[in-house]
Design an enzyme around this catalytic site. Sequence first.
Site, PDB file in Angstrom:
ATOM      1  N   HIS A 227       0.767  -1.265   0.037  1.00 60.42           N
ATOM      2  CA  HIS A 227       0.215   0.140   0.066  1.00 60.42           C
ATOM      3  C   HIS A 227       0.906   1.257   0.056  1.00 60.42           C
ATOM      4  CE1 HIS A 227      -3.501   2.588   0.331  1.00 60.42           C
ATOM      5  NE2 HIS A 227      -3.871   2.064   1.811  1.00 60.42           N
ATOM      6  N   HIS A 266      -1.679  -2.527  -9.807  1.00 61.03           N
ATOM      7  CA  HIS A 266      -2.796  -1.859  -9.074  1.00 61.03           C
ATOM      8  C   HIS A 266      -3.951  -2.847  -8.865  1.00 61.03           C
ATOM      9  CE1 HIS A 266      -5.663   1.062  -7.021  1.00 61.03           C
ATOM     10  NE2 HIS A 266      -4.480   1.633  -6.944  1.00 61.03           N
ATOM     11  N   ASP A 317       2.799   5.777  -6.748  1.00 62.34           N
ATOM     12  CA  ASP A 317       4.046   5.815  -5.968  1.00 62.34           C
ATOM     13  C   ASP A 317       5.291   5.736  -6.628  1.00 62.34           C
ATOM     14  OD1 ASP A 317       2.422   5.602  -3.578  1.00 62.34           O
ATOM     15  OD2 ASP A 317       2.245   3.491  -3.742  1.00 62.34           O
ATOM     16  N   ARG A 361     -18.116  -6.870   9.420  1.00 62.65           N
ATOM     17  CA  ARG A 361     -17.933  -8.108   9.969  1.00 62.65           C
ATOM     18  C   ARG A 361     -18.255  -9.247   9.104  1.00 62.65           C
ATOM     19  NH1 ARG A 361     -17.212 -13.173  11.412  1.00 62.65           N
ATOM     20  NH2 ARG A 361     -17.050 -13.715  13.548  1.00 62.65           N
TER      21      ARG A 361
HETATM   22  N1  COA Z   1       5.474  -6.320 -10.067  1.00 62.14           N
HETATM   23  C1  COA Z   1       5.478  -7.766 -10.751  1.00 62.14           C
HETATM   24  N2  COA Z   1       4.520  -8.399 -10.962  1.00 62.14           N
HETATM   25  C2  COA Z   1       3.270  -7.904 -10.419  1.00 62.14           C
HETATM   26  C3  COA Z   1       3.026  -6.741  -9.815  1.00 62.14           C
HETATM   27  C4  COA Z   1       4.249  -5.918  -9.486  1.00 62.14           C
HETATM   28  N3  COA Z   1       4.394  -4.859  -9.049  1.00 62.14           N
HETATM   29  N4  COA Z   1       1.891  -6.398  -9.590  1.00 62.14           N
HETATM   30  C5  COA Z   1       1.137  -7.421  -9.964  1.00 62.14           C
HETATM   31  N5  COA Z   1       1.925  -8.285 -10.751  1.00 62.14           N
HETATM   32  C6  COA Z   1       1.564  -9.745 -11.249  1.00 62.14           C
HETATM   33  C7  COA Z   1       1.341 -10.592 -10.334  1.00 62.14           C
HETATM   34  O1  COA Z   1       2.750 -11.332  -9.864  1.00 62.14           O
HETATM   35  C8  COA Z   1       0.254 -11.573 -10.694  1.00 62.14           C
HETATM   36  O2  COA Z   1       1.050 -12.328 -11.837  1.00 62.14           O
HETATM   37  P1  COA Z   1       0.449 -14.007 -11.655  1.00 62.14           P
HETATM   38  O3  COA Z   1      -0.740 -13.771 -12.311  1.00 62.14           O
HETATM   39  O4  COA Z   1       1.383 -14.569 -12.933  1.00 62.14           O
HETATM   40  O5  COA Z   1       0.642 -14.341 -10.544  1.00 62.14           O
HETATM   41  C9  COA Z   1      -0.401 -10.377 -11.540  1.00 62.14           C
HETATM   42  O6  COA Z   1       0.209  -9.285 -11.770  1.00 62.14           O
HETATM   43  C10 COA Z   1      -1.771 -10.096 -10.697  1.00 62.14           C
HETATM   44  O7  COA Z   1      -1.375  -9.569  -9.455  1.00 62.14           O
HETATM   45  P2  COA Z   1      -2.069  -9.693  -8.062  1.00 62.14           P
HETATM   46  O8  COA Z   1      -0.789  -9.610  -7.249  1.00 62.14           O
HETATM   47  O9  COA Z   1      -2.841 -10.626  -8.046  1.00 62.14           O
HETATM   48  O10 COA Z   1      -2.772  -8.369  -8.046  1.00 62.14           O
HETATM   49  P3  COA Z   1      -3.405  -7.708  -6.911  1.00 62.14           P
HETATM   50  O11 COA Z   1      -4.621  -6.877  -7.453  1.00 62.14           O
HETATM   51  O12 COA Z   1      -3.589  -8.464  -5.820  1.00 62.14           O
HETATM   52  O13 COA Z   1      -1.904  -6.831  -6.547  1.00 62.14           O
HETATM   53  C11 COA Z   1      -0.887  -4.811  -5.674  1.00 62.14           C
HETATM   54  C12 COA Z   1      -2.081  -5.274  -6.474  1.00 62.14           C
HETATM   55  C13 COA Z   1      -0.655  -3.484  -5.737  1.00 62.14           C
HETATM   56  C14 COA Z   1      -0.628  -5.397  -4.470  1.00 62.14           C
HETATM   57  C15 COA Z   1       0.547  -5.357  -6.615  1.00 62.14           C
HETATM   58  O14 COA Z   1       0.296  -5.029  -8.042  1.00 62.14           O
HETATM   59  C16 COA Z   1       1.756  -5.044  -6.131  1.00 62.14           C
HETATM   60  O15 COA Z   1       2.210  -5.792  -5.128  1.00 62.14           O
HETATM   61  N6  COA Z   1       2.438  -4.027  -6.336  1.00 62.14           N
HETATM   62  C17 COA Z   1       3.763  -3.474  -5.801  1.00 62.14           C
HETATM   63  C18 COA Z   1       3.166  -2.806  -4.700  1.00 62.14           C
HETATM   64  C19 COA Z   1       3.056  -1.372  -4.834  1.00 62.14           C
HETATM   65  O16 COA Z   1       3.351  -0.856  -5.853  1.00 62.14           O
HETATM   66  N7  COA Z   1       1.724  -1.051  -4.034  1.00 62.14           N
HETATM   67  C20 COA Z   1       1.077   0.460  -4.378  1.00 62.14           C
HETATM   68  C21 COA Z   1      -0.107   0.142  -4.869  1.00 62.14           C
HETATM   69  S1  COA Z   1      -0.975   1.612  -5.244  1.00 62.14           S
END
Ligand code: COA
Length: 377
Positions: A227, A266, A317, A361
Site C-alpha cells: 500500500h 494496482h 508511488d 464483520r
Molecule cells: N510486479 C510484478 N508483478 C506484478 C506486480 C508488480 N508490481 N503487480 C502485479 N503483478 C503480477 C502478479 O505477480 C500476478 O501475476 P500472476 O498472475 O502471474 O501471478 C498478476 O500481476 C496479478 O497481480 P496480483 O498481485 O494478483 O494483483 P493484486 O491486485 O492482488 O495486486 C498490488 C495489486 C498493488 C498489491 C500489486 O500490484 C503489487 O504488489 N504492486 C507492488 C506494490 C505497490 O506498488 N503498491 C502500491 C499500490 S498503489
Amino acid sequence: MSEHEIKRGLAGVVVDTTGVSSVTAPATGPSELLYRGYPVQDLAARCTVEEVAHLLWYGELPTTEQLVAFERAEREQRALPDAVVAVLDALPVDSHPMDLVRTAVSAIGATWPTLAPEERTREDDLARALQLFAQLPAVVARVQRRRRGLEPLPLRTDLGWSAAFLAAAFGQEAAPEVVRAFEVSMVLYAEHSFNASTFTARVVTSTLADYHSAVTAAVGALKGPLHGGANEAVMGVLAEVGSADRAVEWVARARAEKRKVMGFGHRVYKTGDSRVPTMKAALDVMVEREGRRDLAELYDAVEQAMADATGIRPNLDYPSGPAYALMGFDTELFTPLFVMARVLGWTAHVREQVEANALIRPLSQYTGPGRRSITGN
Ligand code: COA
C-alpha cells in the site's frame, strides 16, 4: 466445498456506497478518479490542498469567504500539544518515521475527551479532522529534522499548508515550483475510495470506536509496502537497478524470481493509474531543477522494461517516490508524507461511515481440524 464463494482480498467486492470519490477502471481505455465529481487532475492543476480538504469534508469547493475562514482555522491549529511533543521526543531518534507518525496520531487522540457514541457530532469529528490535517505536517517536519540532528521549527502561520510544511522541514522557504510539485502530490494522494487504509478506518469506525483509533489504525495499514509503503520501496528498486542500461536485465531477473516490483501494478487499475501523468509532470519539474537527467532516464527505462516484459503500468508511488527524494526528503519520510494527504480521505470516510453505520464483520470458511475431544491422561 464452500457454500459461499470466497473473494480473497475482497477483490471485486462492493461492500458499501460512498459519495467521497469514484474510481473508474475499465478493462480497456483510460481510468478516472473523481473527488466528489471533480477529476483529480483538474483539482491538482487548479486547487490548493486546503480547497481539496474542504471539498472532501463538506462536499463542495469553498467559496472565497469559506476558504478564508477555513485557512484561518487550519493555521490556528498548527502548533503541536506539549504532550505530543513529549511523546515524540521520548522515542528513539531512529524509530521508523511511520511508527512515530502512528504514535503521534494516537497521542493527539489522547488529548481529546472520549465521547460516548451518542455524544459524537459531525462538528466534533470535523474539528478532530482539521486538527490532524493541521498538525501532521508539524509531526512529519519534526521527525525529519530530528533524524538529521536539527532543532524542530514551528510551522509558520503566514504560509499555506504546503509551503509552511516545507519551510518547517527544511528550515527555509521552498521555491514556488517545489511548493507546487509537492502540492500536486498531496492532492493526488488525498483520497482513493475503499483502499486498504481507508477501509481499515471504516472497519474501526464501524465498531463505534473513537475517531483517533480509526485514523491510527489507518496509518498502520498504510505502512505496508503493498500500500503506502510502496513509495518508499520504489527508491530501493531504483537504487538496485542503478542505471538505465541495466533496467531490462533487472526486470527480467525480478520476473524470474517472481518479485513484485514496487510502484507498479494496482488492484483496481489494470490499464494504468490516471494520477501518474500528473505526478510525472511534477517529477519532471524536480528533475529539471536538480539537473538529474540520470534519474529521469532510469525512471523511464524501468517503466519501459516493465511494460515490455509484463504490460504492468506504474502506480502513483512510482513518480512520487523520486519526486520526494529530489525535494530533499529522507526515503523513510515518503510514507508519512502520504499520511499527511490521505488523512483527508480517511476522515471524510470516517464521517460517512458514522452517518450510515453497519458493523463490518465478514465471514470466513473454516479449514482447521474437525470437531474433536480433549483426551485427558
Ligand atoms: N510486479 C510484478 N508483478 C506484478 C506486480 C508488480 N508490481 N503487480 C502485479 N503483478 C503480477 C502478479 O505477480 C500476478 O501475476 P500472476 O498472475 O502471474 O501471478 C498478476 O500481476 C496479478 O497481480 P496480483 O498481485 O494478483 O494483483 P493484486 O491486485 O492482488 O495486486 C498490488 C495489486 C498493488 C498489491 C500489486 O500490484 C503489487 O504488489 N504492486 C507492488 C506494490 C505497490 O506498488 N503498491 C502500491 C499500490 S498503489
